[in-house]
Design a protein around this motif. Sequence first.
Motif, PDB file in Angstrom:
ATOM      1  N   ASN A  29      11.949  -9.390  11.868  1.00  0.00           N
ATOM      2  CA  ASN A  29      11.559  -7.995  12.067  1.00  0.00           C
ATOM      3  C   ASN A  29      11.411  -7.247  10.753  1.00  0.00           C
ATOM      4  N   GLN A  30      12.199  -7.615   9.752  1.00  0.00           N
ATOM      5  CA  GLN A  30      11.971  -7.038   8.420  1.00  0.00           C
ATOM      6  C   GLN A  30      10.566  -7.365   7.929  1.00  0.00           C
ATOM      7  N   GLU A  64      -3.334 -10.454   2.321  1.00  0.00           N
ATOM      8  CA  GLU A  64      -2.493 -10.660   1.139  1.00  0.00           C
ATOM      9  C   GLU A  64      -1.099 -11.070   1.607  1.00  0.00           C
ATOM     10  N   THR A  65      -0.408 -11.847   0.794  1.00  0.00           N
ATOM     11  CA  THR A  65       0.930 -12.320   1.148  1.00  0.00           C
ATOM     12  C   THR A  65       1.921 -11.159   1.208  1.00  0.00           C
ATOM     13  N   VAL A  66       2.703 -11.142   2.284  1.00  0.00           N
ATOM     14  CA  VAL A  66       3.822 -10.200   2.430  1.00  0.00           C
ATOM     15  C   VAL A  66       5.065 -11.045   2.657  1.00  0.00           C
ATOM     16  N   GLU A  67       6.117 -10.778   1.902  1.00  0.00           N
ATOM     17  CA  GLU A  67       7.322 -11.608   1.954  1.00  0.00           C
ATOM     18  C   GLU A  67       8.569 -10.749   1.918  1.00  0.00           C
ATOM     19  N   VAL A  68       9.582 -11.169   2.649  1.00  0.00           N
ATOM     20  CA  VAL A  68      10.899 -10.527   2.587  1.00  0.00           C
ATOM     21  C   VAL A  68      11.938 -11.612   2.336  1.00  0.00           C
ATOM     22  N   LYS A  87      17.517 -16.785   2.287  1.00  0.00           N
ATOM     23  CA  LYS A  87      16.650 -16.692   3.470  1.00  0.00           C
ATOM     24  C   LYS A  87      15.329 -16.034   3.085  1.00  0.00           C
ATOM     25  N   ARG A  88      14.254 -16.499   3.727  1.00  0.00           N
ATOM     26  CA  ARG A  88      12.939 -15.976   3.376  1.00  0.00           C
ATOM     27  C   ARG A  88      12.020 -16.026   4.581  1.00  0.00           C
ATOM     28  N   ALA A  89      11.144 -15.020   4.685  1.00  0.00           N
ATOM     29  CA  ALA A  89      10.085 -15.026   5.693  1.00  0.00           C
ATOM     30  C   ALA A  89       8.844 -14.424   5.064  1.00  0.00           C
ATOM     31  N   ALA A  90       7.689 -15.006   5.368  1.00  0.00           N
ATOM     32  CA  ALA A  90       6.449 -14.543   4.742  1.00  0.00           C
ATOM     33  C   ALA A  90       5.279 -14.722   5.691  1.00  0.00           C
TER      34      ALA A  90
END
Length: 302
Positions: free
Chosen positions: A276-277, A143-147, A152-155
């Motif tokens: 890292n988040q 499943e998609t995990v995103e911060v 700024k975005r990372a997934a």
Amino acid sequence: MAADGFQHGAFQHTLRTPAVFAGVGVHTGAYTRASVHPAPVDAGIVFVRTDVTGRDNRIPVTGKAVCKTQLGTVISNADGVTVSTIEHLMAALVMLGIDNAVVELDGPEMPIMDGSAEPFVRIIDRAGRRPQAAARRFIEIRETVEVRDGDKRAALKPAHRFEVAFEIRFPTQVIGRQVIDMAMDEFTFRREIADCRTFGFVHEVEALRALGLARGGSLENAVVIEGDGVINPEGLRRPDEFVRHKALDAIGDLYVLGAPILGRFEGVLAGHGLNNQLVRALLARPDAWRLRTFAEEIAEAV
């Protein structure tokens, strides 16, 4: 079974022989000798500070071991022993299929070498790889995990292979907006990513050095930007070397999870901190991923 080259089949690998190297740390400026050694099955990647005595000098790499992410990834153990700037070596290890290794060094920071992962690729090639009698584990994203942090975005998203997409934007003509989107295996990493160097701006150098950073930075180990140009005499290795290096960093930052990823990483303006988040967000969502091996599938195919 997924057939990405970096996976080297279904079994774990370590180095065949030790590899020794040395150089300065980009932030401390300290000259450090280091060596990468074979390790047993299921050992993972462990750093050992040989200059530290009287307390635990071993630092197993995990997502929670990351203690600082300012301009690099720093890991620590319960005794406060740290190793910094591990991401370039980690990227080379995961993409060349090394599951288990002990990295010994006699200082607080990994040598920066030329600012890319290519020297570490050569080091691993020189040492050779040895298969081990245990199944390799992969982190399969379900499943998609995103911060996010502002723009700024990372997934991490589900995919049948390891994919890396990255976007950066800088207000200088030499960078501007750069985007890459690649299926990432060993061949692609070697050809497209490994030689891309870290970069920085002239106007930032004094501020960084006032903070005790960038003391070992030079034109020998970083691309340096002034205004709308690069001051390195040799210029760039690739027109979009900047975004490719950001992808390299992300690959290394993700390997603190302890296994290669079957999934898609997307980063927009992201850096070590957001990477890292994302690692910690994934670990907090056990429903979003699973550990998977392919040994049984290979046995059935045979």
